[in-house]
Scaffold this active site. Sequence first.
Site, PDB file in Angstrom:
ATOM      1  N   ARG A   1       0.836  -1.210   0.000  1.00 14.51           N
ATOM      2  CA  ARG A   1       0.000   0.000   0.000  1.00 14.51           C
ATOM      3  C   ARG A   1       0.873   1.264   0.000  1.00 14.51           C
ATOM      4  NH1 ARG A   1      -5.367   1.767   0.543  1.00 14.51           N
ATOM      5  NH2 ARG A   1      -6.173  -0.351   0.504  1.00 14.51           N
TER       6      ARG A   1
ATOM      7  N   GLU B   1     -10.037   5.589   6.931  1.00 18.08           N
ATOM      8  CA  GLU B   1      -8.597   5.849   6.970  1.00 18.08           C
ATOM      9  C   GLU B   1      -8.122   7.100   6.230  1.00 18.08           C
ATOM     10  OE1 GLU B   1      -8.032   1.795   5.377  1.00 18.08           O
ATOM     11  OE2 GLU B   1      -6.364   1.700   6.780  1.00 18.08           O
TER      12      GLU B   1
HETATM   13  N1  MTE Z   1     -12.827   5.089  14.216  1.00 14.21           N
HETATM   14  C1  MTE Z   1     -12.931   4.778  15.531  1.00 14.21           C
HETATM   15  N2  MTE Z   1     -13.735   5.527  16.308  1.00 14.21           N
HETATM   16  N3  MTE Z   1     -12.247   3.725  16.063  1.00 14.21           N
HETATM   17  C2  MTE Z   1     -11.400   2.947  15.298  1.00 14.21           C
HETATM   18  O1  MTE Z   1     -10.783   2.009  15.805  1.00 14.21           O
HETATM   19  N4  MTE Z   1     -10.456   2.537  13.052  1.00 14.21           N
HETATM   20  C3  MTE Z   1     -10.124   3.108  11.761  1.00 14.21           C
HETATM   21  C4  MTE Z   1     -11.329   3.818  11.134  1.00 14.21           C
HETATM   22  N5  MTE Z   1     -11.971   4.665  12.101  1.00 14.21           N
HETATM   23  C5  MTE Z   1     -11.269   3.264  13.907  1.00 14.21           C
HETATM   24  C6  MTE Z   1     -12.030   4.350  13.399  1.00 14.21           C
HETATM   25  C7  MTE Z   1      -9.618   2.127  10.809  1.00 14.21           C
HETATM   26  S1  MTE Z   1      -8.011   1.649  10.940  1.00 14.21           S
HETATM   27  C8  MTE Z   1     -10.408   1.592   9.818  1.00 14.21           C
HETATM   28  S2  MTE Z   1      -9.767   0.515   8.684  1.00 14.21           S
HETATM   29  C9  MTE Z   1     -11.811   1.970   9.675  1.00 14.21           C
HETATM   30  O2  MTE Z   1     -12.246   2.823  10.722  1.00 14.21           O
HETATM   31  C10 MTE Z   1     -12.687   0.727   9.663  1.00 14.21           C
HETATM   32  O3  MTE Z   1     -14.011   1.044   9.622  1.00 14.21           O
HETATM   33  P1  MTE Z   1     -14.937   1.041   8.302  1.00 14.21           P
HETATM   34  O4  MTE Z   1     -14.214   0.340   7.223  1.00 14.21           O
HETATM   35  O5  MTE Z   1     -16.141   0.341   8.772  1.00 14.21           O
HETATM   36  O6  MTE Z   1     -15.136   2.486   8.027  1.00 14.21           O
HETATM   37  N1  LUZ Z   2      -4.749  -4.739   2.554  1.00 11.18           N
HETATM   38  C1  LUZ Z   2      -5.158  -3.486   2.773  1.00 11.18           C
HETATM   39  C2  LUZ Z   2      -4.773  -5.692   3.494  1.00 11.18           C
HETATM   40  O1  LUZ Z   2      -5.118  -2.668   1.882  1.00 11.18           O
HETATM   41  N2  LUZ Z   2      -5.607  -3.171   3.988  1.00 11.18           N
HETATM   42  C3  LUZ Z   2      -5.671  -4.042   4.998  1.00 11.18           C
HETATM   43  O2  LUZ Z   2      -6.072  -3.680   6.093  1.00 11.18           O
HETATM   44  C4  LUZ Z   2      -5.234  -5.383   4.762  1.00 11.18           C
HETATM   45  N3  LUZ Z   2      -5.264  -6.317   5.714  1.00 11.18           N
HETATM   46  C5  LUZ Z   2      -4.847  -7.542   5.446  1.00 11.18           C
HETATM   47  C6  LUZ Z   2      -4.367  -7.838   4.183  1.00 11.18           C
HETATM   48  N4  LUZ Z   2      -4.338  -6.920   3.235  1.00 11.18           N
HETATM   49 MO1  MOS Z   3      -7.580  -0.244   9.386  1.00 11.26          MO
HETATM   50  S1  MOS Z   3      -5.534  -0.001   9.548  1.00 11.26           S
HETATM   51  O1  MOS Z   3      -7.389  -0.980   7.813  1.00 11.26           O
HETATM   52  O2  MOS Z   3      -7.750  -1.524  10.439  1.00 11.26           O
END
Ligand code: MTE
Ligand code: LUZ
Ligand code: MOS
Length: 777
Positions: free
Chosen positions: A324, A726
């Site tokens: 990524r 993210e």
């Molecule tokens: N928001 C909160 N409040 N708590 C979390 O742990 N994790 C983040 C983001 N927002 C997180 C958050 C991460 S790393 C990801 S990948 C996404 O939420 C996952 O949620 P979604 O794909 O359902 O949006």
């Molecule tokens: N790829 C990605 C992944 O783009 N995001 C992720 O969180 C992930 N996790 C596992 C394997 N590939």
């Molecule tokens: Mo989020 S780092 O893809 O859990």
Amino acid sequence: MNDAGTPNLGTAQWNEVGRARPHESAVLHVLGQATYTDDIPEIAGTLHAALGLSNRAHARITAIDLEQVAASRGVVAVLLAQDIPGTNDCGPIIHDDPILADGLVQYLGQPVFIVVADSHDNARRAAKLAKVDYEDLPAILTPQAARAAASYVLPPMRLARGDAENAFARAPCRAKGELYVGGQEQFYLEGQIAYAIPGEDRGMHVYCSTQHPSEMQHVVAHALGLHSHHVVVECRRMGGGFGGKESQSALWASAAAIAAARLRRPVKLRADRDDDMLVTGKRHCFHYEYEVGYDREGRIVAAKVDMVTRAGYSADLSGPVATRAVCHFDNTYYLSDVEIRAACGKTNTQSNTAFRGFGGPQGAIAIEYVIDEIARNLGRDPLDIRRLNFYGRLERNVTPYGQTIVDNVIHELVAELEETSDYRARRVAISEYNRTSPVLKKGLAITPVKFGIAFNVTHLNQAGALVHVYVDGSILVNHGGTEMGQGINTKVMQVVAHELGVDLERVRATATNTSKVANTSATAASTGADLNGKAAQDAARKIRDRLAAFAAAQFGGEASEVQFAADTVFVAGREVPFSELVAKAYLARVQLWSDGFYATPGLHWDPKTMNGHPFSYYAYGAAVSEVVVDTLTGEWKLLRADALYDAGNSLNPAIDIGQVEGAFIQGMGWLTTEELWWNPAGKLMTHAPSTYKIPGISDCPEDFRVRLFKNRNAEDSIHRSKAVGEPPLLLPFSVFFAIRDAISAVGGHKVNPPLNAPATCEEILKAVAAVEAAQDA
Ligand code: MTE
Ligand code: LUZ
Ligand code: MOS
């Protein structure tokens, strides 16, 4: 009703998606009534476990004496690697992650044994009493040292397009340099925890704070030598995951299950904060060497970057993270001739893992650093250089990995933000301020974001859901995603309510459970609402179609003309309350529940050439930050931040704005105050909030203007929304570059301040000194 008997009011305007609904658990959160894993009422006979940790970074264990541990108050059992009935491994992709060290320790903090006692405190106290003899081995502690030793957890990767060498030779201007960007602790408020309850016939039920229940199910089954059908993993919610519970909840889930299986009693393993930070992996830090060729206008004609990351002692998710990073080095810029290398340095430290952005932020910040330098070298505003290099709409629109960008809105989005943030006028005002202010210097920066949405591992882009409509008209939805505070349940509930045309109050979401929806992917890569929303929509549509057919058969008209809106079913000129139709349908033996499934179409990726179409679409954003830096102390303050984020046709603007705000502040912490520091013996010394500084409320800008960009996803995503979890973590690049801008004001913007992240006060002072020294020279 109109003449044709179809409703003209209520249905057309009726919408559940797109509304600013509060988080489904907001009231419970505020009242302290939301159940986290540690709040589940304990079964009588529950025992508590703690882990005994290595205190060497790299060593062979020559002897272990656990006599005092076993004799300590309340201790019931002490378990070592040889007590694991199945496989001693909890690695997610490559199986190089022992649950308990077996003869060899590879980082300081690695679990060596499990102690089980009658209370949490007794277990922790006992764990400290072990006597372990070690024979030390040489330890590699930094990514640069790993590179020097060619010590990698995976083969290094390379993506190239065009002819960078040739393009460099022809470039009118060139620059090269190095950059270091530190890692970051996830710092979820609820730490890692698992509660394992043995059941009949080898069954095991594990409550676990995890983003990936299915993976926990696999790991527990392997560790216990069982099949997946023996193990149920359940998670109602996490108090934050941020990537830290994507793979690394596995250690805690398997350790609790191993103890529970052995003792045939429920065992809870809850990490203390210091242990959590010493044991688990974090965001990867990156070291970069870059070289860029550009023309006199500032257009990049050649770029080269060589990145090495601190993977830690095992692979974990480092491969996908580095991939990524490689696929985000371009950020919003067209790079015609480019060579990108990434290597995952094997170090004797915690095994680094997913953290919000998953390598994307680390890839993109390098090109932003390069662009910032080009602008300073040419004496231009960085915004002009950024804009000049943006991807085009119809040309200059293919990424280095071969995906054509068809949804580019960065030009409009940045133009809007430039306007609403008053960027140009503030630039002038800041120059004025700096002219008369010798110590305090202000800085301003605008930075753009483009973030690819989809797992870069294609097969992970699938999801499932179950929707139950009960006879009383209430609705239960269960899906494969996990709730970590991001609001996935709220969004999925809205999707279901929208599809069935009912009030949101009718719908309830329940805990993620591997015995309800099977073979789920981690809730990660920001795809949770996209994938599970589509799966739940599929399930709800099947039920709606059956109800429509039933209604038409009952009341007349065509099934295709039956409408569901405002808690009512509109059929052949009648308005039937939803619950009434459901009750009738049940008596007519109509199936009132359904499964749903979704797999993102159109994705492909060749890991060898690093080419393909890895992303379903891109999310865009930009932010402007203004800071003031005290050049004598290195202290600084964020005065104002404006962020504009493309959530497409937002499913829930209130939740999305919350996600943007949270990600902004979290990313700002990564780039400024959150410093991970290992001592020369390899001990992480910043393992508590006393030494590891996450942002507090007082670090938030007083003037914080977050808005969603009006857009509609070009891709057929759930209701044309875009992911939000993210990508906004990259928005506070603007804070980092505003600080760099303020520092460069010390030298009249003639010198590029060598600023690494995190830009702590110390790092800022070093950069100020470097600028002053360069001026004097
Ligand atoms: N928001 C909160 N409040 N708590 C979390 O742990 N994790 C983040 C983001 N927002 C997180 C958050 C991460 S790393 C990801 S990948 C996404 O939420 C996952 O949620 P979604 O794909 O359902 O949006
Ligand atoms: N790829 C990605 C992944 O783009 N995001 C992720 O969180 C992930 N996790 C596992 C394997 N590939
Ligand atoms: Mo989020 S780092 O893809 O859990």
